[in-house]
Design an enzyme around this catalytic site. Structure first.
Site, mmCIF file in Angstrom:
data_model
loop_
_atom_site.group_PDB
_atom_site.id
_atom_site.type_symbol
_atom_site.label_atom_id
_atom_site.label_comp_id
_atom_site.label_asym_id
_atom_site.label_seq_id
_atom_site.Cartn_x
_atom_site.Cartn_y
_atom_site.Cartn_z
ATOM 1 N N CYS A 1 0.837 -1.217 0.000
ATOM 2 C CA CYS A 1 0.000 0.000 0.000
ATOM 3 C C CYS A 1 0.864 1.256 0.000
ATOM 4 O O CYS A 1 1.690 1.465 0.893
ATOM 5 C CB CYS A 1 -0.939 -0.046 1.203
ATOM 6 S SG CYS A 1 -1.646 1.537 1.669
ATOM 7 N N CYS B 1 0.364 3.467 3.040
ATOM 8 C CA CYS B 1 0.991 2.856 4.224
ATOM 9 C C CYS B 1 2.489 3.138 4.252
ATOM 10 O O CYS B 1 3.059 3.407 5.314
ATOM 11 C CB CYS B 1 0.750 1.346 4.229
ATOM 12 S SG CYS B 1 -1.002 0.879 4.190
#
Length: 440
Positions: free
Chosen positions: A65, A68
């Site tokens: 991600c 992230c």
């Protein structure tokens, strides 16, 4: 005398046993090393961590991600500061893509999902993510619900420590019990205090002339409003709720998160460039309209600042701007018949006419359209990248089918493809759109 020896031996044995096992008990009570670093949790130790720490902030992430990856270094910076508080807040992370059962248990449907567990009770976090603002935001969870200020200096210190990201409420001549319940309810969105002692200079500075009074301040927007009552639950909560946002909210990724729990309709003004002089003057007029229509949220966005978002409301090259719509914060919006665009001359009258016609129901209901489900919310570029990726994938599939089949593709294939690509934009839910912080 001989009878006392066995009793002494038993006592000595029990004392030795207690000394032997006590370190084991202490170790089992807190098996985690608290050194200012982000804890790595998994299915084997997650529940133990939640029960061990009174305040623990958990990042449910996926290694692939992009959001992230950008968040991780911010958490690393914030972790030692939060761990060093008088009431420590521990930062932790879980690879939710790997530990799917744990992710499912905590209803993780996108990455990153951020939750703070206070005495084991989770609350999803939608606030800012930069290290300094993250510290400021999370510190509210361990600070008093209502700060008591007993001097002019205490007031100035409170305001300085509060920073500029969150709205500030200061009650003058109020008992803290009058706002304590609402302070708990809106603690994650604002800072609350009551001033017990203050001078006439403070009254002049904050521009109020009687007590009790509740001041709402937005330092970042240089805005302030005053509430003189009635200090009954409904009226007080309406004022606090409507004062959580500035009079006119600039739309960006962070501000969309702040709209998540607000149930009011959003009067959205779309401009070419929100920083040019014409737009700046128009925003001043919008503030006047917003002050008189607190049951609505007023906002604006520039095409130059966020084109993908603006184009979701049928804004094209030939669209006359500024354009006004009323958005429900989800997939529907309303255009007011005959009052979409704002002319340069007398914008105040035109905005008043727009609001009057909207309230009378002279509207056309429409649905947002766009290239992706949530691309324009996740990031300014995410939607485009996703769309391009899907287009590339589609081309690859067509090429493979072409090579594998003896017959050429029949007429109509492209039409079907174009139809799927131009399908209406239908977000999954109001919560997902307003959360604005997950990468699926």
């Amino acid at each position: 005398m001989p009878q006392s020896i066995p009793l002494f031996s038993v006592f000595a044995f029990l004392l030795l046993l207690l000394l032997t096992i006590s370190p084991t008990i202490n170790a089992s009570e807190n098996p985690f090393k608290v050194d200012g670093k982000v804890l790595e949790l998994d299915e084997s130790n997650f529940d133990a961590a939640i029960s061990t720490f009174d305040y623990i902030f958990v990042d449910f992430y996926a290694p692939w991600c992009g959001h992230c990856k950008r968040l991780a270094p911010e958490l690393d910076k914030a972790a030692p500061v939060l761990a060093g508080l008088k009431k420590p807040i521990i930062l932790a992370k879980v690879n939710a893509d790997k530990y799917k059962r744990l992710a499912s248990k905590h209803e993780i449907d996108g990455y990153p999902t951020l939750k703070i567990f206070v005495h084991g009770v989770p609350t999803e976090y939608y606030g800012p993510r930069s290290a300094d603002l993250l510290v400021q935001s999370l510190t509210k969870f361990v600070s008093p619900d209502v700060a008591i200020l007993d001097s002019d200096l205490a007031i100035s210190d409170f305001v300085e420590a509060a920073g500029t990201h969150f709205p500030i409420f200061i009650g003058f001549g109020l008992n803290e019990s009058m706002i304590s319940n609402l302070a708990v309810k809106y603690k994650k969105k604002a800072l609350f205090s009551v001033a017990k002692d203050f001078s006439d200079n403070i009254m002049t500075s904050y521009d109020f002339d009687k007590v009790p009074a509740l001041i709402a301040s937005h330092p970042a927007h240089n805005e302030q409003s005053i509430f003189y009552g009635p200090f009954e639950d409904k009226f007080l909560e309406d004022y606090i709720q409507q004062s959580l946002l500035p009079l006119v909210l600039p739309i960006n990724e962070d501000s969309l998160r702040s709209l998540k729990d607000d149930k009011r309709k959003i009067v959205l003004t779309i401009m070419k460039d929100e920083t040019d002089e014409k737009s700046t003057n128009l925003i001043k007029v919008l503030k006047s309209a917003a002050s008189a229509n607190r049951d609505l949220v007023f906002s604006y966005v520039g095409i130059k600042q966020w084109q993908d978002f603006a184009e979701s409301f049928e804004v094209y090259k030939k669209t006359q701007l500024p354009k006004m719509v009323v958005w429900d914060g989800n997939e529907e919006y309303y255009t007011v018949i005959g009052s979409e665009s704002i002319e340069e001359s007398d914008p105040g009258t035109q905005i008043s006419k727009f609001l009057e016609d909207y309230r009378e129901g002279s509207v056309i209901q429409k649905r947002i359209s766009g290239p992706t489900l949530m691309g324009f919310i996740n990031s300014q570029l995410g939607g485009r990248y996703f769309f391009i990726s899907m287009l590339v994938l589609l081309v690859i599939i067509i090429l493979i089918l072409t090579m594998c089949k003896e017959e050429p593709l029949r007429v109509g294939t492209r039409d079907q493809t174009d139809h799927s690509r131009n399908a209406p934009f239908q977000p999954e839910s109001r919560e997902l759109r307003r959360a604005a912080d997950k990468e699926d």
